[in-house]
Design an enzyme around this catalytic site. Structure first.
Site, PDB file in Angstrom:
ATOM      1  N   HIS A 180       0.858  -1.195   0.000  1.00 22.13           N
ATOM      2  CA  HIS A 180       0.000   0.000   0.000  1.00 22.13           C
ATOM      3  C   HIS A 180       0.890   1.239   0.000  1.00 22.13           C
ATOM      4  O   HIS A 180       1.599   1.497   0.954  1.00 22.13           O
ATOM      5  CB  HIS A 180      -0.903  -0.031   1.225  1.00 22.13           C
ATOM      6  N   ASP A 182       0.991   5.134  -0.050  1.00 22.74           N
ATOM      7  CA  ASP A 182       0.299   6.406   0.081  1.00 22.74           C
ATOM      8  C   ASP A 182       1.068   7.478  -0.669  1.00 22.74           C
ATOM      9  O   ASP A 182       2.252   7.661  -0.424  1.00 22.74           O
ATOM     10  CB  ASP A 182       0.219   6.802   1.561  1.00 22.74           C
ATOM     11  N   ASP A 294      -7.718   0.952   2.680  1.00 21.03           N
ATOM     12  CA  ASP A 294      -7.397   1.963   3.681  1.00 21.03           C
ATOM     13  C   ASP A 294      -8.358   3.133   3.864  1.00 21.03           C
ATOM     14  O   ASP A 294      -8.263   3.836   4.857  1.00 21.03           O
ATOM     15  CB  ASP A 294      -5.979   2.497   3.425  1.00 21.03           C
ATOM     16  N   ASP A 431       1.930  -1.241   4.407  1.00 19.57           N
ATOM     17  CA  ASP A 431       2.333   0.014   3.783  1.00 19.57           C
ATOM     18  C   ASP A 431       3.779  -0.050   3.299  1.00 19.57           C
ATOM     19  O   ASP A 431       4.675  -0.414   4.057  1.00 19.57           O
ATOM     20  CB  ASP A 431       2.217   1.159   4.802  1.00 19.57           C
ATOM     21  N   HIS A 576      -2.394  27.017  -0.120  1.00 19.44           N
ATOM     22  CA  HIS A 576      -1.786  28.330   0.063  1.00 19.44           C
ATOM     23  C   HIS A 576      -2.876  29.340   0.347  1.00 19.44           C
ATOM     24  O   HIS A 576      -3.898  29.349  -0.281  1.00 19.44           O
ATOM     25  CB  HIS A 576      -0.993  28.746  -1.173  1.00 19.44           C
TER      26      HIS A 576
HETATM   27 ZN   LIG Z   1      -3.275   4.678   2.981  1.00 22.78          ZN
END
Ligand SMILES: [Zn+2]
Length: 1095
Positions: A180, A182, A294, A431, A576
């Site tokens: 996994h 991210d 997830d 992960d 921003h």
């Molecule tokens: Zn994740």
């Protein structure tokens, strides 16, 4: 050349794509990372975070600067488009109707809109629920939500089995290696890629080729495409052959694995399309299975999108532990997930719900994490991570293989007892796993030895192997006797509903992240709207230059490259402050005449109030053809009681055709040509001095006890003279009057060890009333275009506004809250609306802006469990009345008492909530949240099933009000350099689309070769489901319904449609034989994509 901020905002639409995709991930990622706390994920985050954030902001600033260039390109597109249309004959000039002169402000559009009776049947009919079908609302009724200790499987129960259960039909085990990835949070996307992801993928090519029995699953195309760009053609061929041989599977294939609570379906589709377009072009693979281990709770909207994209199977993981346990007892962890509005069973998709706590190895092989951890061979002694249960894995050898194999088989067998077939899924990953070559060897070699042992002992009655997720489903389908034609199974149930709100243990409900960092949630929506506008405008501009053969006038390749780059740029950035979507710079009118181009990004003709900032109240506003337009001028309040002398707000009602542009002219005038508003200021028990400016009249009444009211032709509202807050609302037609009180409340956090944080909401009991130290200053504004009451408290500036428009905008009360809780300590502020509606414990929230999910407030659940995500709306109702809160940003919502709706506005939390983020929520910004409140009269016929509705739909008025709120018209001030040109208004559509058909996007498809656009656009349409039980008189709707039919040949005014080919949602599959269609027809609720050639 100095461009105005409004224009900058529009022009930065492409930039928005970048930030938007950022947000998708941000939202997923910042809230990501909960794991078994002992699995080591928490260690990914450490100090230095602020530096990284600062770098991201710097990067963002540079990007913004670069995008100033894009702005001028977009402006040119607009100009070219206007020019090319002006050249062609018969262009309708919509701006010259003088529809917006003062007396016409209230001009009445057609009274009743033609709604075909057939179009009302859908919402009145129940969905197709089989006799044994499972409704999540019923499950919630049934569950006690106790949390007994289940033994080794803490949240479950003891599982036993009979040794010879598999004698006739052996157990079939698929171990699915996965990693996994991210796409960046505290480490950036690039840093993750450099340190981990590229090594995972590089090692994958080598290690999978070493043994063709090995398998791997990949999901995030953002990373995959970045890696692909860096490898040579030989390696690419190697990857393709791995995919062809079925060793590597791309699951879902979206650009990211999106959050499913806060995301709008526009964005969910966009990232799926981007991932799939990339896959089609570069790898030629079509994902068959969804993989979402997830996201923090699961939405049936995602399910529907996967189905429409051509997928037949999917997997989910983060579901409330009590729900998992219930599904495990019932053996319903595998089911067909059906939409609650589906009347012809075409939305079913086969879904596997993972039964245990997490997707890491300790929680996937079987119920006992202490055992399963011993089969995570990355945790072998001497490695960097170990098993928190203190029993390490052992390298498999001849001496221990029997004992280890039997131990693992025992877990597989127990897991299989939770399912209805003999096929078992055992994911093997975590992960950022498999980044080192040694881990591939550790996992694959040791598991192969275990498999070899199991498979060579027939008395064990097991066949174990590596597999991909589709290998698993391919075995599951025949085992469950799924009929390939009807897509039904005698063994598997049908489930409808959603899987919110997620709790992973105890009372740890993940309802905090529905609101956390609302600034970004608002920004996200603004950016989405701008991206969509830019996509549509680009597609129309491109078709127009093709038609006019003016290729040289239009930098299509450059623009498209930027669009593509922006679409793909994946959330490496933070926000921003400069891009808040509420730019306060003002137009400089002292160059003489300036043109104001107004773009309507919606598919409906509309009258909308436009506000721009000017530096003098003495301006004259005219249509393109010179007709005077009534404009209201109001002050810009620099402080609560001090008006600016340099800036003024100019507001008027603009009439803009569907997807069209209208042009207005703004000239400095000698005398006052605008209509100034009148102000009244109130403050209890105190003398007030107001520093106002010319030409405004300010009244400070001596008697400040009189109730405050404002009204427009349709609505009147009364507010308290003490608090400035709304107390009553009256709809003039029919005289419907209700108590609708708006107020604010505080939540604190519990004194227990686990406290509220970015993900979790753990309040210290019920909310406490917001009691300000000082009486607020109340400012009442009365004008020809709008009237409003603004109340300034210490933590929130609250405005209630009514537009003097007969159309849609006059039908609801606009609420804006500017919230500032930066000085607070562990507090959350909520807006609570208390009405006299007898709504009982029922309320309704939308899912991803796509559909409505009925909710029930349950006393057996903790308060925080009764909060749900609200992407675009929530409502309560009683017989005859519905009260809808429409929102322009995703926030957490609840209805804790009958007649109430409550929305969390912002959260400030000083501690981490132990889900791996490693910090609280302390980066609060001043956040402007925007809503509309709509009270609708409903036909009195109260249907029996409505006491426990399983489905519900908004009214058409509610749908279109939501669209107005989320897609405001976009004013662009043209620079003086262009003033010599005459801009023609533009009406690209021959007529507005049917009221219930939403143009999700008109997105130019990439060319087969090169980086430019093709001659095809993806036309994505959604036919909304709507409830006909509401009056359609005097609503200001200027459209009709057509049973979802759209004659494509008559859609555009100047452009012609060359071909219309139905495709799957993400263009992966051609549908209906690929024949071009003259007329398209959508079923209610359906989202369809068509490949369209325009010229
Ligand atoms: Zn994740």
């Amino acid at each position: 050349m100095k461009l105005s901020r409004q224009f900058t905002l529009f022009g930065s639409a492409i930039f928005c794509v970048v930030v938007f995709s950022l947000y998708l991930m941000l939202d997923h990622l910042q809230l990501d990372r909960t794991k078994n706390p002992s699995s080591g994920a928490g260690k990914l985050f450490h100090s230095g975070q602020l530096t990284i954030l600062q770098e991201k902001i710097d990067h963002l600033e540079r990007l913004l600067a670069e995008n100033n260039e894009i702005i001028s390109n977009i402006r040119d597109s607009v100009l070219d488009l206007s020019e090319s249309v002006k050249d062609s004959k018969g262009s309708p000039e919509v701006g010259n109707q003088s529809r917006v002169g003062y007396p016409e402000l209230l001009a009445s559009p057609p009274l009743v809109i033609p709604i075909q009776q057939e179009d009302c049947h859908f919402a009145a009919k129940p969905y197709n629920k089989p006799a044994d079908g499972v409704q999540m609302l019923d499950v919630y009724d049934l569950l006690s939500f106790d949390n007994p200790d289940g033994g080794v499987w803490k949240q479950g129960f003891d599982i036993s089995y009979n040794e010879n259960e598999w004698d006739t039909e052996p157990l079939q085990v698929f171990v699915v290696p996965h990693s996994h990835n991210d796409p960046g949070w505290l480490k950036t996307f690039d840093d993750y890629y450099r340190d981990q992801t590229q090594h995972i993928l590089n090692n994958m090519v080598v290690k999978l080729h070493e043994d063709e029995r090995r398998r791997m699953l990949w999901s995030e195309i953002s990373y995959f495409s970045k890696w692909w760009d860096s490898i040579d053609s030989q390696k690419r061929d190697a990857v393709k052959s791995l995919i062809e041989r079925g060793q590597l599977e791309i699951a879902t294939g979206g650009w990211v694995m999106p959050d499913e609570a806060n995301t709008h379906y526009f964005a969910m589709i966009d990232q799926l399309l981007e991932g799939h377009q990339w896959l089609e072009r570069n790898v030629g693979v079509k994902p068959k299975t969804g993989w979402a281990v997830d996201p923090f709770g699961h939405s049936p909207t995602m399910t529907y999108l996967l189905k429409q994209a051509g997928m037949s199977n999917m997997l989910i993981q983060r579901v409330h532990y009590s729900v998992k346990k219930h599904f495990a007892i019932q053996k319903t962890l595998e089911f067909f997930w059906r939409q609650t509005w589906d009347q012809d069973t075409t939305t079913d998709i086969l879904c596997h719900m993972m039964p245990f706590y997490s997707y890491d190895v300790p929680h996937t092989c079987g119920p006992d994490p202490k055992i399963c951890c011993q089969f995570d061979f990355k945790r072998l002694p001497g490695g960097r991570i170990s098993c928190p249960w203190r029993v390490p894995p052992q390298t498999i050898n001849d001496g221990n293989v029997k004992e280890r194999a039997l131990m693992l088989l025992d877990q597989y067998r127990k897991k299989s007892k939770l399912f209805r077939t003999h096929v078992v899924l055992a994911p093997l990953g975590d992960d950022f796993r498999y980044n080192e070559a040694s881990e591939w060897d550790q996992q694959f070699q040791n598991y192969q030895k275990l498999f070899d042992y199991m498979n060579s002992h027939p008395e064990l009655h097991v066949k174990a192997q590596f597999g991909t997720i589709s290998d698993y489903f391919s075995a599951l389908r025949p085992a469950a006797a799924v009929d390939p034609v009807s897509n039904t199974s005698p063994l598997l149930p049908v489930v409808s509903g959603d899987f919110f709100t997620y709790a992973d243990r105890d009372d740890h409900y993940w309802s905090g992240y529905f609101t956390s960092r609302p600034f970004y949630k608002r920004l996200d929506r603004v950016l989405e709207s701008h991206l969509r506008a830019a996509e549509i405008l680009f597609s129309l501009a491109l078709a127009s230059v093709q038609k006019a053969n003016k290729w040289n006038d239009f930098p299509s390749l450059e623009n498209y490259k930027l669009l593509t780059e922006a679409r793909r740029n994946l959330g490496l950035f933070q926000h921003h402050d400069a891009i808040t979507g509420t730019g306060k710079d003002w137009v400089v009118v002292d160059y003489g005449t300036r043109s104001l181009v107004i773009y309507n990004p919606t598919e409906q003709d509309r009258w909308s109030v436009v506000t721009v900032y000017v530096n003098t109240p003495r301006v004259r506003l005219q249509t393109a053809s010179g007709h005077a337009v009534t404009a209201q001028v109001s002050a810009v309040w620099e402080e609560t009681t001090r008006a600016s002398r340099e800036a003024f707000q100019l507001s008027f009602v603009a009439q803009v055709p569907a997807l069209g542009l209208t042009v207005y002219r703004l000239t400095e005038a000698v005398e006052l040509r605008t209509v100034p508003v009148d102000y009244t200021f109130l403050k209890q028990h105190e003398e007030l001095s107001v520093d106002s400016a010319e030409p405004f009249r300010v009244d400070i009444p001596q008697d400040d006890s009189l109730p405050i009211s404002i009204e427009n032709p349709l609505i009147k509202i009364w507010c308290s003279a003490t608090t400035g807050l709304m107390e009553r609302v009256k709809y003039k037609e029919g005289g419907v009057e209700h108590k609708v009180e708006v107020g604010f409340v505080w939540y604190g956090t519990t004194s227990n060890r686990d406290k509220s944080g970015a993900y979790l909401f753990l309040p210290d009991g019920e909310a406490k009333a917001y009691t300000p130290n000082h009486a607020p200053v109340i400012r009442v504004t009365k004008g020809v275009v709008f009237s409003e009451v603004t109340t300034t408290y210490q933590h929130v500036t609250h405005t209630l506004r009514l537009y003097n428009v007969q159309g849609i905008e006059g039908q609801s009360v606009e609420i804006s809250n500017t919230v500032d809780i930066r000085g607070e300590f562990n507090r959350e502020i909520a807006m609570r609306i208390t009405s006299d509606l007898n709504s009982s414990d029922r309320f309704f929230t939308d899912l991803n802006g796509f559909q409505i999910q009925p909710r029930r407030t349950m006393a057996k659940l903790p308060l925080q469990a009764n909060f749900y995500p609200m992407t675009t709306m929530a409502y309560i109702q009683e017989s005859g009345v519905r009260l809808t809160l429409l929102t322009a940003q995703s926030l957490g919502v609840s209805s804790l008492k009958s007649g109430q709706l409550e929305v969390i506005m912002d959260r400030r939390l000083m501690q981490d909530d132990n889900r791996g983020l490693g910090q609280g929520v302390q980066d609060n910004k001043i956040t402007a949240n925007l809503f509309r409140l709509l009270l609708e009269k409903r036909s009195e016929t109260f249907k029996a099933e409505e006491s426990q509705p399983e489905w519900s739909y908004p009214s058409l008025l509610s749908h279109i009000t939501s669209m107005y709120l989320n897609h405001p018209v976009i004013p662009m001030v043209v620079s003086p350099n262009y003033d010599s040109l005459t801009f023609a208004p533009l009406s690209p559509l021959r007529a507005a689309l049917p009221c219930d058909v939403h143009l999700v996007n008109l997105r130019t498809i990439q060319a087969k070769e090169g980086a430019g656009p093709s001659h095809e656009v993806a036309l994505i349409l959604h036919r909304r489901g709507f409830d006909c039980e509401f009056s359609n008189r005097n609503m200001g709707l200027l459209c009709s319904t057509t049973q979802g039919k759209l004659p494509m040949g008559k859609l555009f005014s100047e452009l012609s449609v060359q071909s219309v080919t139905p495709a799957s949602l993400s263009l992966m599959h051609t549908l209906d034989g690929g024949r071009s269609q003259e007329e398209i027809q959508l079923k209610p609720m359906e989202i369809r994509t068509y490949r369209v050639q325009l010229r």
